[in-house]
Design a protein around this motif. Structure first.
Motif, mmCIF file in Angstrom:
data_model
loop_
_atom_site.group_PDB
_atom_site.id
_atom_site.type_symbol
_atom_site.label_atom_id
_atom_site.label_comp_id
_atom_site.label_asym_id
_atom_site.label_seq_id
_atom_site.Cartn_x
_atom_site.Cartn_y
_atom_site.Cartn_z
ATOM 1 N N UNK A 1 23.490 36.206 30.392
ATOM 2 C CA UNK A 1 24.602 37.058 29.848
ATOM 3 C C UNK A 1 25.900 37.102 29.870
ATOM 4 N N UNK A 2 26.356 37.848 29.681
ATOM 5 C CA UNK A 2 27.777 37.808 29.699
ATOM 6 C C UNK A 2 27.971 39.088 30.890
ATOM 7 N N UNK A 3 28.307 39.097 32.126
ATOM 8 C CA UNK A 3 28.691 39.650 32.936
ATOM 9 C C UNK A 3 30.075 40.236 33.455
ATOM 10 N N UNK A 4 30.383 40.924 33.222
ATOM 11 C CA UNK A 4 32.156 41.031 32.546
ATOM 12 C C UNK A 4 32.227 42.598 33.286
ATOM 13 N N UNK A 5 33.104 42.037 34.202
ATOM 14 C CA UNK A 5 34.084 42.683 35.092
ATOM 15 C C UNK A 5 35.453 42.733 35.564
ATOM 16 N N UNK A 6 35.857 44.205 35.888
ATOM 17 C CA UNK A 6 37.880 43.644 36.301
ATOM 18 C C UNK A 6 37.779 43.212 37.851
ATOM 19 N N UNK A 7 38.629 42.311 37.958
ATOM 20 C CA UNK A 7 38.956 41.213 38.730
ATOM 21 C C UNK A 7 40.455 41.820 39.199
ATOM 22 N N UNK A 8 40.147 42.366 40.434
ATOM 23 C CA UNK A 8 40.576 43.018 41.249
ATOM 24 C C UNK A 8 42.282 41.758 41.626
ATOM 25 N N UNK A 9 43.260 42.461 42.586
ATOM 26 C CA UNK A 9 44.340 41.583 43.066
ATOM 27 C C UNK A 9 44.594 40.466 42.367
ATOM 28 N N UNK A 10 44.233 40.473 40.838
ATOM 29 C CA UNK A 10 44.913 39.575 39.835
ATOM 30 C C UNK A 10 44.731 37.933 40.228
ATOM 31 N N UNK A 11 43.052 37.566 40.465
ATOM 32 C CA UNK A 11 42.508 36.789 40.307
ATOM 33 C C UNK A 11 42.560 35.812 39.185
ATOM 34 N N UNK A 12 43.134 35.073 39.099
ATOM 35 C CA UNK A 12 43.295 33.631 37.913
ATOM 36 C C UNK A 12 41.938 33.525 37.232
ATOM 37 N N UNK A 13 41.695 33.804 35.478
ATOM 38 C CA UNK A 13 40.446 33.967 35.448
ATOM 39 C C UNK A 13 39.915 32.228 35.359
ATOM 40 N N UNK A 14 40.469 31.140 35.553
ATOM 41 C CA UNK A 14 39.903 29.991 35.175
ATOM 42 C C UNK A 14 39.630 29.276 36.040
ATOM 43 N N UNK A 15 39.770 29.090 36.791
ATOM 44 C CA UNK A 15 38.634 28.659 38.661
ATOM 45 C C UNK A 15 37.610 29.252 38.739
ATOM 46 N N UNK A 16 37.006 28.711 38.831
ATOM 47 C CA UNK A 16 35.575 28.266 38.822
ATOM 48 C C UNK A 16 35.059 29.179 40.335
ATOM 49 N N UNK A 17 35.594 29.720 41.107
ATOM 50 C CA UNK A 17 35.409 30.342 42.965
ATOM 51 C C UNK A 17 35.354 31.711 42.096
ATOM 52 N N UNK A 18 36.239 32.244 41.590
ATOM 53 C CA UNK A 18 36.793 33.301 40.643
ATOM 54 C C UNK A 18 35.927 33.225 40.122
ATOM 55 N N UNK A 19 35.174 33.119 39.102
ATOM 56 C CA UNK A 19 34.142 33.413 38.329
ATOM 57 C C UNK A 19 33.079 33.584 38.657
ATOM 58 N N UNK A 20 32.588 33.086 39.932
ATOM 59 C CA UNK A 20 31.431 33.057 40.527
ATOM 60 C C UNK A 20 31.641 34.636 41.484
ATOM 61 N N UNK A 21 33.003 34.783 41.825
ATOM 62 C CA UNK A 21 33.527 36.299 42.668
ATOM 63 C C UNK A 21 32.333 36.961 41.282
ATOM 64 N N UNK A 22 32.894 37.385 40.734
ATOM 65 C CA UNK A 22 33.111 38.120 39.538
ATOM 66 C C UNK A 22 31.556 38.283 39.169
ATOM 67 N N UNK A 23 30.232 37.024 38.944
ATOM 68 C CA UNK A 23 29.344 37.877 38.783
ATOM 69 C C UNK A 23 28.523 38.115 39.292
ATOM 70 N N UNK A 24 29.143 38.094 41.405
ATOM 71 C CA UNK A 24 28.679 38.901 42.121
ATOM 72 C C UNK A 24 29.322 40.199 42.174
ATOM 73 N N UNK A 25 29.975 40.385 41.884
ATOM 74 C CA UNK A 25 30.800 42.139 42.049
ATOM 75 C C UNK A 25 30.059 42.893 40.902
ATOM 76 N N UNK A 26 29.991 41.826 39.571
ATOM 77 C CA UNK A 26 29.256 42.518 38.071
ATOM 78 C C UNK A 26 27.524 43.095 38.801
ATOM 79 N N UNK A 27 26.643 42.188 39.402
ATOM 80 C CA UNK A 27 25.922 42.213 39.921
ATOM 81 C C UNK A 27 25.392 43.420 40.881
ATOM 82 N N UNK A 28 26.205 43.158 41.718
ATOM 83 C CA UNK A 28 26.846 44.474 42.839
ATOM 84 C C UNK A 28 26.762 46.145 42.602
ATOM 85 N N UNK A 29 27.473 46.196 40.869
ATOM 86 C CA UNK A 29 27.596 47.134 40.417
ATOM 87 C C UNK A 29 26.439 47.112 39.173
ATOM 88 N N UNK A 30 25.774 46.597 38.724
ATOM 89 C CA UNK A 30 24.828 46.903 37.655
ATOM 90 C C UNK A 30 23.140 47.150 38.988
#
Length: 540
Positions: A171-200
Motif C-alpha cells: 500500500x501507499x505509505x504517505x508521510x510528510x518528508x521534512x527538510x524539503x527533500x525532492x519527491x522524485x528521487x528513489x533514495x528519498x522515497x525509500x527514506x519516506x517508507x522507513x519513516x512511515x513504518x517507524x510511525x506505524x
C-alpha cells in the motif's frame, strides 16, 4: 543404590484386539493400569524407576529439542528495510538476518528491475535476487493482498537459519518528508517508507540497511536508524587480519628447549616442540627469533599434532647465492614470501603490503624461475580487475591481450627489471631474453574466466583487493592439477565501489585459508622501492 525388585509374574501374549485398539496409526496408545496392561512375550515387566531417577529417565526417553535463537520475552524482532544496493551486493542477503523481518519497498523492486539486463556482476546478482523472490512468493496459497500483508516465511526455500518473514510494500505509505527533500528521487522515497513504518510500528525497531554512505547520513539526519550491511565482512577491523608472521618470545629456548626434539632433513633442521606456544600456531605460519649476539631463527610451522608442533628452518634467500632469477630478498618478510612462492607443496599464496614492498617483483621472479629453469609449470598467467583509479579511457582496440596491456604497466616494469642483467650478453642477448620471458607470460581478462580450468599454470592475480568474495571464489576454483595461485594486493588501495577492507575478496581469502596445509600468507611491511616512495607512503 538398591536395585528394583524382580517381576513376580511371567509375561503374557498380546491379544490381537489390543493391537487393533491401542496401536492405531497416527495415535498414541492410551495408558492403562500396570496390572491390566498386556505384556509382550519377549520383554519382561520392569518396575518403575525410583523417584530420584524419574527426571533422568524422562530426559533419556525424550531429549530436549534444540531451538533456534529467538528474541527475548517482550522484545519484538527488528524490521530491516533493505536498500537496493544491499541486494545488488549480496543476493543472499535476504537470509542473513536470523530471526528478524525484512521489508522491501516498491522502489527497491523498481530499481532491481532496471538493473537486471547485462553481463556485469551487478546484473547477475539482480537476476539471482529475482529468482529468490520468486521462490519465496511461491509459498502463497491465495495470492491475495491480505495474505501478502502477513509476510512470506524466509525459510520456505530451505534456508533454516532465516527465521523471520519477508514483507512487500502492498500500500501507499504517505508521510510528510521534512527538510524539503525532492519527491522524485528513489533514495528519498525509500527514506519516506522507513519513516512511515517507524510511525506505524512505534514499539518496534525499524532500521534501514544500505551500502550507500550518503543514504545512511541522510537517514540519520532525519532521525531514522541506519546501518551498513556487515554480514559480508570477514573482519570488522583490518588490523586483526592474519599476517602470517609471528615473533617468538625471547625465552623461547628456555621454555621449550627441555622437551624439544631436533633432526636434520637435507639442508633444513626440524624442531618438534611442545608447550604454551603450540595452541597459537597455524600451519605454514612463519616464526622468527632475532636476539643480539645470537644466530637468528627463521622457521615455518609444517605440522601440528595435538600438543606438538614441528618447525622447519627456511632457505635463506637473502644470500645472493640463493637469488631467484637474479632477485634476492632484502628483508625478513621477503625471505618468508620467497620460501612460500618457491615451495611446490603450497598451492595458494597471498601477499599483502603497501606500494613498493616487492609483491609483484618477487612473484614474477619466482614464476619465471619455476617456468623456465625448473620446468615445474608450463606458463605464467596474469590477470587483474580492470577498475580505473580516475576517469575511464573508454573502449580499447585490439585482441584480449592488447586490451589488457594498459592495465599491466606494473608487469612491464617488473619484466624490465628482471631482464636488465649485467649487460654481458649485449643488446641482442637482452632482447632474446625478453622475448623468451614474454612468450611464457599470458595476460588474461577476468571477464572470461568462468568455465576455464588451468592445468600446470602459475597464475598471478594482481590487485586482488578490488575483487569481491564471489569473484575471488570464481578465480580460485579455476585451478586444476599442478596449478599454483598467487593473490597480490594492497588493502589500503581499494577502488571498487561498496568494497571495504573488511569485505574485500582478498581479506576473505586470507581469513578463510589460514591454517590450511597447502596455503600461506605474508604481509610485507617494509618498502624497498626507493627512499622517496618509502617517505611518501609514511607522510602522505
Amino acid at each position: 543404590m538398591p536395585l528394583p525388585k524382580p517381576p513376580a509374574k511371567k509375561a503374557d501374549r498380546v491379544p490381537p484386539s489390543a493391537l487393533a485398539t491401542d496401536l492405531k496409526p497416527g495415535a498414541s496408545p492410551k495408558p492403562k493400569a500396570a496390572a491390566k496392561r498386556p505384556k509382550s512375550p519377549a520383554v519382561l515387566s520392569v518396575a518403575a524407576p525410583p523417584p530420584a531417577l524419574a527426571p533422568m529417565a524422562a530426559a533419556v526417553q525424550e531429549p530436549p529439542k534444540r531451538k533456534r535463537s529467538a528474541p527475548q520475552p517482550g522484545e519484538k524482532p527488528k524490521l530491516f528495510v533493505l536498500d537496493t544496493n544491499v541486494l545488488m551486493h549480496d543476493p543472499m542477503s535476504l537470509y542473513r538476518f536470523e530471526e528478524h523481518d525484512i521489508f522491501l519497498p516498491l522502489m527497491t523492486l523498481e530499481e532491481l528491475d532496471g538493473h537486471k539486463k547485462g553481463m556485469s556482476e551487478v546484473a547477475r546478482n539482480v537476476r539471482q535476487v529475482s529468482r529468490e523472490l520468486d521462490v519465496l512468493a511461491a509459498s502463497l496459497q491465495t495470492q491475495t493482498l491480505e495474505e501478502m500483508a502477513k509476510g512470506l516465511p524466509l525459510d520456505h526455500s530451505g534456508h533454516r537459519e532465516a527465521g523471520g518473514r519477508l514483507f512487500f510494500q502492498t500500500e501507499v505509505l504517505s508521510t510528510a518528508q521534512p527538510l524539503g527533500l525532492p519527491q522524485g528521487k528513489a533514495d528519498n522515497q525509500i527514506l519516506a517508507v522507513v519513516q512511515a513504518l517507524k510511525e506505524r510500528h512505534p514499539g518496534r525497531d525499524v532500521v534501514l540497511v544500505s551500502k550507500d554512505i550518503n543514504m545512511r547520513i541522510k537517514a540519520r539526519a532525519l532521525g531514522l536508524p541506519a546501518e551498513d550491511y556487515r554480514n559480508d565482512k570477514a573482519l570488522e577491523d583490518s588490523d586483526l587480519l592474519y599476517t602470517g608472521v609471528q615473533q617468538l618470545p625471547a625465552d623461547f629456548w628456555e621454555r621449550h628447549g627441555k622437551t624439544m626434539e631436533s633432526w636434520t632433513q637435507g639442508s633444513h633442521t626440524n624442531y618438534r616442540i611442545s608447550g604454551p606456544l603450540v595452541p597459537s600456531l597455524l600451519i605454514n605460519e612463519m616464526l622468527y627469533l632475532e636476539a643480539p649476539g645470537e644466530a637468528p631463527l627463521h622457521a615455518r610451522v609444517t605440522e601440528i599434532t595435538g600438543k606438538h608442533a614441528v618447525l622447519r628452518t627456511l632457505k635463506d634467500y637473502t644470500n645472493p647465492k640463493n637469488a631467484v632469477w637474479g632477485i634476492a630478498a632484502r628483508n625478513r618478510e621477503q625471505n618468508f614470501a620467497l620460501n612460500l612462492l618457491m615451495d611446490p607443496e603450497v598451492d595458494l599464496v597471498t601477499l599483502t603490503g603497501t606500494a613498493g614492498t616487492g609483491k609483484t617483483l618477487l612473484t614474477l621472479a619466482a614464476g619465471l624461475a619455476q617456468v623456465l629453469d625448473e620446468r615445474r609449470y608450463s606458463e605464467i598467467i596474469v590477470t587483474r580487475v580492470t577498475v580505473p583509479v580516475g576517469e575511464d579511457i573508454g573502449f580499447l582496440p585490439g585482441t584480449e591481450e592488447e586490451k589488457m596491456n594498459p592495465w599491466m604497466g606494473a608487469l612491464d616494469d617488473n619484466l624490465e627489471v628482471l631482464t636488465r642483467g649485467d649487460g654481458a650478453a649485449g643488446d641482442w642477448g637482452r632482447a632474446a631474453t625478453q622475448d623468451l620471458m614474454r612468450s611464457k607470460v599470458r595476460i588474461k581478462s577476468l571477464n572470461f574466466m568462468r568455465g576455464r580450468t588451468f592445468l600446470n599454470k602459475f597464475v598471478i592475480i594482481d590487485e586482488a583487493q578490488n575483487l569481491t568474495p564471489k569473484q575471488m571464489k570464481t578465480l580460485l576454483t579455476r585451478a586444476g592439477p599442478g596449478t599454483k595461485m598467487i593473490c597480490l594486493g594492497n588493502l589500503a588501495q581499494i577502488d571498487t565501489p561498496y568494497l571495504t577492507e573488511g569485505s574485500s575478496g582478498l581479506t576473505f581469502c586470507v581469513d578463510r585459508f589460514k591454517g590450511w596445509a597447502h596455503s600461506g600468507h605474508i604481509t610485507l611491511a617494509r618498502g624497498e622501492r626507493s627512499r622517496l616512495a618509502d617517505f611518501a607512503s609514511e607522510v602522505l
